[in-house]
Design a protein around this motif. Structure first.
Motif, PDB file in Angstrom:
ATOM      1  N   MET A  52      27.296  85.103  79.448  1.00  0.00           N
ATOM      2  CA  MET A  52      27.952  84.233  80.459  1.00  0.00           C
ATOM      3  C   MET A  52      29.073  83.437  79.895  1.00  0.00           C
ATOM      4  O   MET A  52      30.114  83.075  80.589  1.00  0.00           O
ATOM      5  N   ALA A  53      28.988  83.010  78.772  1.00  0.00           N
ATOM      6  CA  ALA A  53      30.297  82.360  78.036  1.00  0.00           C
ATOM      7  C   ALA A  53      31.549  83.314  77.983  1.00  0.00           C
ATOM      8  O   ALA A  53      32.523  82.861  78.267  1.00  0.00           O
ATOM      9  N   LEU A  54      31.343  84.562  77.731  1.00  0.00           N
ATOM     10  CA  LEU A  54      32.303  85.670  77.731  1.00  0.00           C
ATOM     11  C   LEU A  54      32.885  85.798  79.222  1.00  0.00           C
ATOM     12  O   LEU A  54      34.151  85.780  79.210  1.00  0.00           O
ATOM     13  N   GLN A  55      32.385  85.788  80.181  1.00  0.00           N
ATOM     14  CA  GLN A  55      32.487  85.863  81.477  1.00  0.00           C
ATOM     15  C   GLN A  55      33.327  84.480  82.081  1.00  0.00           C
ATOM     16  O   GLN A  55      34.267  84.602  82.580  1.00  0.00           O
ATOM     17  N   ALA A  56      32.801  83.254  81.525  1.00  0.00           N
ATOM     18  CA  ALA A  56      33.653  82.124  81.976  1.00  0.00           C
ATOM     19  C   ALA A  56      34.733  82.143  80.908  1.00  0.00           C
ATOM     20  O   ALA A  56      35.970  81.758  81.528  1.00  0.00           O
ATOM     21  N   LYS A  57      35.033  82.490  79.859  1.00  0.00           N
ATOM     22  CA  LYS A  57      36.127  82.828  79.301  1.00  0.00           C
ATOM     23  C   LYS A  57      37.143  83.522  79.846  1.00  0.00           C
ATOM     24  O   LYS A  57      38.413  83.460  80.019  1.00  0.00           O
ATOM     25  N   THR A  58      36.640  84.872  80.334  1.00  0.00           N
ATOM     26  CA  THR A  58      37.512  85.623  81.152  1.00  0.00           C
ATOM     27  C   THR A  58      38.152  84.803  82.422  1.00  0.00           C
ATOM     28  O   THR A  58      39.084  85.089  82.718  1.00  0.00           O
ATOM     29  N   TYR A  59      37.178  84.249  83.060  1.00  0.00           N
ATOM     30  CA  TYR A  59      37.878  83.594  84.338  1.00  0.00           C
ATOM     31  C   TYR A  59      38.761  82.519  83.935  1.00  0.00           C
ATOM     32  O   TYR A  59      39.597  82.174  84.574  1.00  0.00           O
ATOM     33  N   GLN A  60      38.564  81.715  82.886  1.00  0.00           N
ATOM     34  CA  GLN A  60      39.600  80.715  82.229  1.00  0.00           C
ATOM     35  C   GLN A  60      40.823  81.400  81.827  1.00  0.00           C
ATOM     36  O   GLN A  60      41.896  81.005  82.306  1.00  0.00           O
ATOM     37  N   LYS A  61      40.756  82.675  81.447  1.00  0.00           N
ATOM     38  CA  LYS A  61      41.967  83.400  81.169  1.00  0.00           C
ATOM     39  C   LYS A  61      42.530  84.022  82.424  1.00  0.00           C
ATOM     40  O   LYS A  61      43.925  84.043  82.426  1.00  0.00           O
ATOM     41  N   GLU A  62      42.039  83.997  83.611  1.00  0.00           N
ATOM     42  CA  GLU A  62      42.551  84.324  84.954  1.00  0.00           C
ATOM     43  C   GLU A  62      43.051  83.193  85.513  1.00  0.00           C
ATOM     44  O   GLU A  62      43.621  83.324  86.704  1.00  0.00           O
ATOM     45  N   GLY A  63      43.092  82.103  84.926  1.00  0.00           N
ATOM     46  CA  GLY A  63      43.444  80.698  85.693  1.00  0.00           C
ATOM     47  C   GLY A  63      42.719  79.650  86.077  1.00  0.00           C
ATOM     48  O   GLY A  63      43.168  78.790  86.746  1.00  0.00           O
ATOM     49  N   HIS A  64      41.153  79.968  86.058  1.00  0.00           N
ATOM     50  CA  HIS A  64      40.477  78.955  86.658  1.00  0.00           C
ATOM     51  C   HIS A  64      40.291  77.858  85.503  1.00  0.00           C
ATOM     52  O   HIS A  64      40.525  77.958  84.332  1.00  0.00           O
ATOM     53  N   SER A  65      39.915  76.637  86.308  1.00  0.00           N
ATOM     54  CA  SER A  65      39.974  75.376  85.700  1.00  0.00           C
ATOM     55  C   SER A  65      39.060  75.274  84.300  1.00  0.00           C
ATOM     56  O   SER A  65      37.627  75.653  84.398  1.00  0.00           O
ATOM     57  N   GLN A  66      39.543  75.109  83.136  1.00  0.00           N
ATOM     58  CA  GLN A  66      38.569  74.689  82.165  1.00  0.00           C
ATOM     59  C   GLN A  66      37.533  73.686  82.324  1.00  0.00           C
ATOM     60  O   GLN A  66      36.418  73.814  81.879  1.00  0.00           O
ATOM     61  N   LYS A  67      38.011  72.725  83.201  1.00  0.00           N
ATOM     62  CA  LYS A  67      36.978  71.673  83.701  1.00  0.00           C
ATOM     63  C   LYS A  67      35.728  72.350  84.278  1.00  0.00           C
ATOM     64  O   LYS A  67      34.595  71.517  84.146  1.00  0.00           O
ATOM     65  N   LYS A  68      36.011  72.989  85.220  1.00  0.00           N
ATOM     66  CA  LYS A  68      35.213  73.823  85.976  1.00  0.00           C
ATOM     67  C   LYS A  68      34.180  74.586  85.309  1.00  0.00           C
ATOM     68  O   LYS A  68      33.175  74.807  85.595  1.00  0.00           O
ATOM     69  N   LEU A  69      34.602  75.123  84.321  1.00  0.00           N
ATOM     70  CA  LEU A  69      34.148  76.155  83.318  1.00  0.00           C
ATOM     71  C   LEU A  69      33.332  75.281  82.286  1.00  0.00           C
ATOM     72  O   LEU A  69      32.540  76.205  81.666  1.00  0.00           O
TER      73      LEU A  69
END
Length: 172
Positions: A128-145
């Motif tokens: 889950m953390a790896l996927q969250a990091k992937t989404y973060q790298k795609e530009g999704h909000s660090q705060k939301k993650l």
């Protein structure tokens, strides 16, 4: 077989709820990623890789029938009951010896007391953390993650997995 194939169409609800993603990873995507991670980690540790992989592949199978329910949607007890009923339905037509083996692995995962189940639960969080990091790298909000990262950090206590978690988080 149909239930497993259906997991490709079940979106991971947490990503929808917290990131408002239209096309998040599926439960099958998550399970596949977990399977690869578990295979490598269990082989490196010389664990029972077959049992661990079976546990990974079975751990979210009930979601093929009930969907990916989050803790906000219903109580843990109600979710467990729904999952147990769905899992029993899915494996109901398997030969007795296979059905009992899968049921034992399923229960072991739910009880989270064996070394294998503890490892699988923590790899679930690590993935889950790896996927969250992937989404973060795609530009999704660090705060939301952040809640995903914090949840994983809290639940991972194995020293080597903590190390992997830190590498995932620190990866730019």
């Amino acid at each position: 077989m149909k239930a497993a194939a259906n997991l490709k169409k079940i979106s991971r609800q947490g990503w929808i709820d917290k990131l408002s993603l239209n096309h998040p990873e599926s439960v099958a995507d998550h399970s596949y990623s977990m399977a690869i991670m578990s295979m490598v980690i269990s082989d490196m540790r010389k664990c029972d890789s077959e049992k661990i992989l079976k546990m990974v592949l079975l751990h979210d199978l009930a979601e093929a029938r009930i969907g990916d329910l989050t803790p906000n949607q219903l109580s843990g007890e109600k979710k467990k009951k729904l999952e147990n009923n769905a899992f029993n339905e899915i494996i109901g037509d398997l030969p007795g010896n296979i059905k009992s083996q899968y049921l034992q692995i399923w229960k072991e995962y739910q009880e989270n007391i064996s070394a294998e189940s503890k490892l699988v639960h923590q790899i679930d969080r690590l993935e889950m953390a790896l996927q969250a990091k992937t989404y973060q790298k795609e530009g999704h909000s660090q705060k939301k993650l952040e809640s995903f990262f914090e949840s994983a950090k809290k639940d991972i206590d194995d020293p080597k997995l903590k190390e992997l978690f830190t590498k995932i988080i620190d990866d730019n």
